[in-house]
Design a protein around this motif. Structure first.
Motif, PDB file in Angstrom:
ATOM      1  N   ALA A  51      70.997   6.786  15.944  1.00 47.06           N
ATOM      2  CA  ALA A  51      71.661   7.897  16.636  1.00 47.06           C
ATOM      3  C   ALA A  51      73.117   8.033  16.225  1.00 47.06           C
ATOM      4  O   ALA A  51      73.691   9.132  16.292  1.00 47.06           O
ATOM      5  CB  ALA A  51      71.566   7.704  18.146  1.00 47.06           C
ATOM      6  N   ALA A  54      75.086  10.889  14.256  1.00 46.74           N
ATOM      7  CA  ALA A  54      75.443  12.198  14.813  1.00 46.74           C
ATOM      8  C   ALA A  54      76.817  12.629  14.313  1.00 46.74           C
ATOM      9  O   ALA A  54      77.715  11.796  14.136  1.00 46.74           O
ATOM     10  CB  ALA A  54      75.440  12.137  16.337  1.00 46.74           C
ATOM     11  N   ASN A 173      70.573  13.219  19.109  1.00 48.84           N
ATOM     12  CA  ASN A 173      70.184  12.233  18.105  1.00 48.84           C
ATOM     13  C   ASN A 173      69.525  11.025  18.753  1.00 48.84           C
ATOM     14  O   ASN A 173      68.515  10.500  18.275  1.00 48.84           O
ATOM     15  CB  ASN A 173      71.415  11.776  17.312  1.00 48.84           C
ATOM     16  N   LEU A 174      70.128  10.567  19.851  1.00 53.62           N
ATOM     17  CA  LEU A 174      69.614   9.394  20.552  1.00 53.62           C
ATOM     18  C   LEU A 174      68.204   9.647  21.063  1.00 53.62           C
ATOM     19  O   LEU A 174      67.308   8.796  20.924  1.00 53.62           O
ATOM     20  CB  LEU A 174      70.555   9.059  21.716  1.00 53.62           C
ATOM     21  N   ALA A 177      65.797   9.731  18.161  1.00 56.62           N
ATOM     22  CA  ALA A 177      65.611   8.370  17.647  1.00 56.62           C
ATOM     23  C   ALA A 177      64.649   7.587  18.543  1.00 56.62           C
ATOM     24  O   ALA A 177      63.802   6.832  18.061  1.00 56.62           O
ATOM     25  CB  ALA A 177      66.960   7.658  17.550  1.00 56.62           C
TER      26      ALA A 177
END
Length: 245
Positions: A51, A54, A173-174, A177
């Motif tokens: 993540a 980003a 992103n997290l 992921a």
């Protein structure tokens, strides 16, 4: 569709890559029932490392995380539920949405709530069931671990809008992921409404703004609530084109 993608030097777009990316994005949903299976610290570190790619303004990377699980998470849950049942007024570090919501946003929010209640068999006048539904937020829907996302504050007026933009990019992103690891998640502003409780249990300094929590783990695929999916607005409601023919 694959034929629309070209091979750029150093970045090979294959049908498998496109399909995998599409599945990660289109398959994302807010998971509201998890199994009791825990995620290893190693896996969590790998998720966050991914993540971290980003984007952020000038590479400032203003996001920070606390991870809670086990007794730390249980103690947090217990105090949050106590606050809610005692009628303690939420005091979030920032206002998430305008109040009242604009008509179109309110229409979408109501549909989301009504559809979810209908799926769960919760009647409009069933206050007890609605309260129980609300409290599920503070048990993190059974997830065995959560992230708390926050950012440092350097101005008396609080964090800037740009900080929140960067943290939002990181949050997406997290979440993706997490999905890439075969897990699911749910972002929770409701939990962030009690920031001092989160600071206490998450070791978070005072000069911060808590953005949200993100509970995550293995989804309970037998839970009816996890079949719920929200709709998306048609493109003509979100995009304008000013292009040469």
């Amino acid at each position: 569709m694959v034929g629309l993608y070209r091979h750029f030097e150093g970045d090979l777009m294959t049908s498998n890559n496109v399909a995998h990316s599409q599945a990660l994005i289109e398959g994302r949903y807010s998971c509201r029932a998890f199994t009791n299976q825990k995620i290893s610290r190693k896996s969590i570190e790998e998720i966050v490392q991914l993540a971290q790619r980003a984007p952020s303004s000038k590479n400032t990377q203003p996001w920070k995380l606390s991870v809670l699980s086990g007794k730390f998470l249980q103690d947090l849950s217990t105090e949050l539920i106590t606050c809610v049942k005692a009628g303690q007024k939420p005091q979030p570090d920032y206002l998430h949405s305008p109040d009242p919501l604009p008509d179109l946003w309110m229409e979408r929010a109501r549909k989301c709530g009504f559809d979810l209640f209908k799926l769960k068999g919760i009647g409009r006048e069933d206050r007890e069931a609605r309260n129980a539904h609300n409290l599920e937020n503070f048990t993190f829907f059974g997830a065995q671990q959560i992230f708390v996302l926050y950012t440092d504050v350097f101005l008396e007026s609080g964090a800037t809008k740009g900080n929140y933009l960067d943290c939002g990019l990181f949050l997406q992103n997290l979440w993706l992921a997490i999905r890439a690891f075969g897990l699911e998640a749910c972002a929770q502003y409701s939990v962030a409404a009690y920031p001092q409780v989160l600071r206490k249990h998450g070791g978070i300094p005072e000069k911060t703004e808590i953005i949200c929590s993100l509970c995550f783990g293995y989804p309970d695929n037998k839970a009816l609530v996890n079949t719920y999916r929200t709709e998306r607005a048609p493109l003509n409601e979100v995009i304008q084109f000013f292009m040469d023919a």
